[in-house]
Design an enzyme around this catalytic site. Structure first.
Site, PDB file in Angstrom:
ATOM      1  N   SER A  50     -44.753 -47.785  -1.216  1.00 47.40           N
ATOM      2  CA  SER A  50     -43.606 -47.595  -0.318  1.00 47.40           C
ATOM      3  C   SER A  50     -43.267 -46.118  -0.212  1.00 47.40           C
ATOM      4  O   SER A  50     -43.797 -45.284  -0.955  1.00 47.40           O
ATOM      5  CB  SER A  50     -42.376 -48.366  -0.827  1.00 47.40           C
ATOM      6  OG  SER A  50     -41.890 -47.795  -2.034  1.00 47.40           O
ATOM      7  N   TYR A 202     -32.575 -37.194 -14.083  1.00 43.44           N
ATOM      8  CA  TYR A 202     -33.675 -37.203 -13.118  1.00 43.44           C
ATOM      9  C   TYR A 202     -34.002 -35.775 -12.677  1.00 43.44           C
ATOM     10  O   TYR A 202     -35.175 -35.371 -12.645  1.00 43.44           O
ATOM     11  CB  TYR A 202     -33.281 -38.049 -11.905  1.00 43.44           C
ATOM     12  CG  TYR A 202     -34.277 -38.067 -10.778  1.00 43.44           C
ATOM     13  CD1 TYR A 202     -35.373 -38.931 -10.808  1.00 43.44           C
ATOM     14  CD2 TYR A 202     -34.121 -37.246  -9.667  1.00 43.44           C
ATOM     15  CE1 TYR A 202     -36.288 -38.964  -9.765  1.00 43.44           C
ATOM     16  CE2 TYR A 202     -35.033 -37.263  -8.623  1.00 43.44           C
ATOM     17  CZ  TYR A 202     -36.106 -38.127  -8.675  1.00 43.44           C
ATOM     18  OH  TYR A 202     -37.015 -38.147  -7.637  1.00 43.44           O
ATOM     19  N   THR A 235     -36.197 -43.358   2.132  1.00 47.16           N
ATOM     20  CA  THR A 235     -37.114 -44.214   1.387  1.00 47.16           C
ATOM     21  C   THR A 235     -36.328 -45.271   0.620  1.00 47.16           C
ATOM     22  O   THR A 235     -35.140 -45.084   0.315  1.00 47.16           O
ATOM     23  CB  THR A 235     -37.945 -43.394   0.382  1.00 47.16           C
ATOM     24  OG1 THR A 235     -37.058 -42.868  -0.635  1.00 47.16           O
ATOM     25  CG2 THR A 235     -38.669 -42.239   1.067  1.00 47.16           C
TER      26      THR A 235
END
Length: 320
Positions: A50, A202, A235
């Site tokens: 994806s 992250y 996304t």
């Protein structure tokens, strides 16, 4: 970082990282850079079912590349594979199932891949995760670090001998602009100290990927290493990890294809291979890994020590 500097970074991002930023940058792109055939060359792409990973797989498959999709979910991977084959007409699309957060399995996968396949020309480290609350995997590692840093380190380290035997080898790692507000923090890799903020963890992992890329380039001069920022792309991963940001920015986000453009360029073009190894790219251009006057620089000795620590951690999970 001060509120002023945060504001400068955000405003810079609003312009450069959005769809309009890509469209402005694309005016200087050289079209013939991507007018290439990569038939016979093999490309491993993590998180290829994806978003940016899938868009990169399609872009490379259209140019004849053999694609190795490395994905967590078999059903989603097979569905994406069928779509890629249908869209590109390229049947050389292979699915491999791996969760990068499962550290020993990353070793096992890479070692098995080397035994089965004789060459690998390009590794694209695209898969990533942003776990909002601190979680550990079955091996006791914080999941963001296990997936985004140690998993990437092990996969790359294990595949380097295969890459070095292959022609024009390249390693591309998909980072994030969030790393610009993070300084390497090697003393707290597991985020055990202080409050846990998944977004900051992250971003710290993405800074770690930049440092890894810089150091790998010095260690392995026969491989072209690059790390890149895809901009803010529409996304499933962005929608899931940052729902508020996604809702507020949805009409300004890049398409997955726009986000993947520099990945494909780095993977297939001669122009990219001519650039220095170990550098950070955005929209087919080398850019700084630090903001002006930033506090995010770390000493060379610290970067090297970080790599030693990663290597020791990686070896502790290596099957014997």
């Amino acid at each position: 970082m001060s509120l002023y500097r945060n504001s400068i970074w955000f405003l810079k991002g609003i312009h450069e990282y959005t769809r309009k930023g890509f469209e402005a940058a694309a005016k200087r792109f050289v079209e013939k850079d991507l007018e290439v055939s990569v038939a016979g060359r093999s490309f491993m792409i993590t998180g290829a079912n994806s978003g940016i990973g899938k868009a990169a797989a399609i872009g490379i498959a259209k140019r004849g590349g053999v694609i190795h999709m490395v994905c967590r979910n078999k059903d989603k991977a097979e569905e994406a594979r069928a779509e890629i084959v249908k869209e590109t007409g390229n049947k050389e699309i292979h699915v491999h199932i791996l969760d990068l957060s499962e550290t020993r399995k990353v070793w096992e996968f890479a070692e098995a891949f080397k035994k089965k396949f004789k060459s690998l020309n390009v590794l694209i480290n695209n898969a990533g995760c942003m776990v909002k609350e601190r979680e550990v995997n079955t091996e006791g590692l914080e999941k963001n670090f296990a997936s985004n840093t140690l998993g990437v380190y092990i996969l790359t380290k294990s595949l380097i001998p295969l890459l070095e035997k292959s022609s024009d080898p390249r390693v591309i790692t998909v980072s994030s602009g969030g790393m610009l507000v993070q300084k390497l923090r090697p003393g707290n890799l597991q985020s055990e100290r202080g409050p846990f903020d998944g977004t900051k963890v992250y971003a710290q992992n993405k800074r770690q990927q930049v440092v890894m890329t810089e150091q790998w380039a010095k260690m392995h001069p026969n491989i072209h290493f690059a790390v890149m920022h895809p901009g803010w792309a529409d996304t499933p991963a962005v929608a899931a990890a940052m729902p508020d940001f996604y809702r507020s920015m949805q009409d300004k986000l890049r398409s997955p294809e726009q986000g993947a453009d520099t990945v494909v360029w780095l993977a297939v073009s001669e122009a990219a291979a001519a650039k220095p190894s170990g550098r950070f790219f955005q929209d087919r251009k080398m850019v700084s890994t630090h903001l002006p006057l930033a506090w995010t620089h770390s000493p060379q000795e610290q970067d090297e020590k970080f790599m030693v620590v990663l290597d020791e951690m990686a070896k502790s999970f290596q099957p014997h």
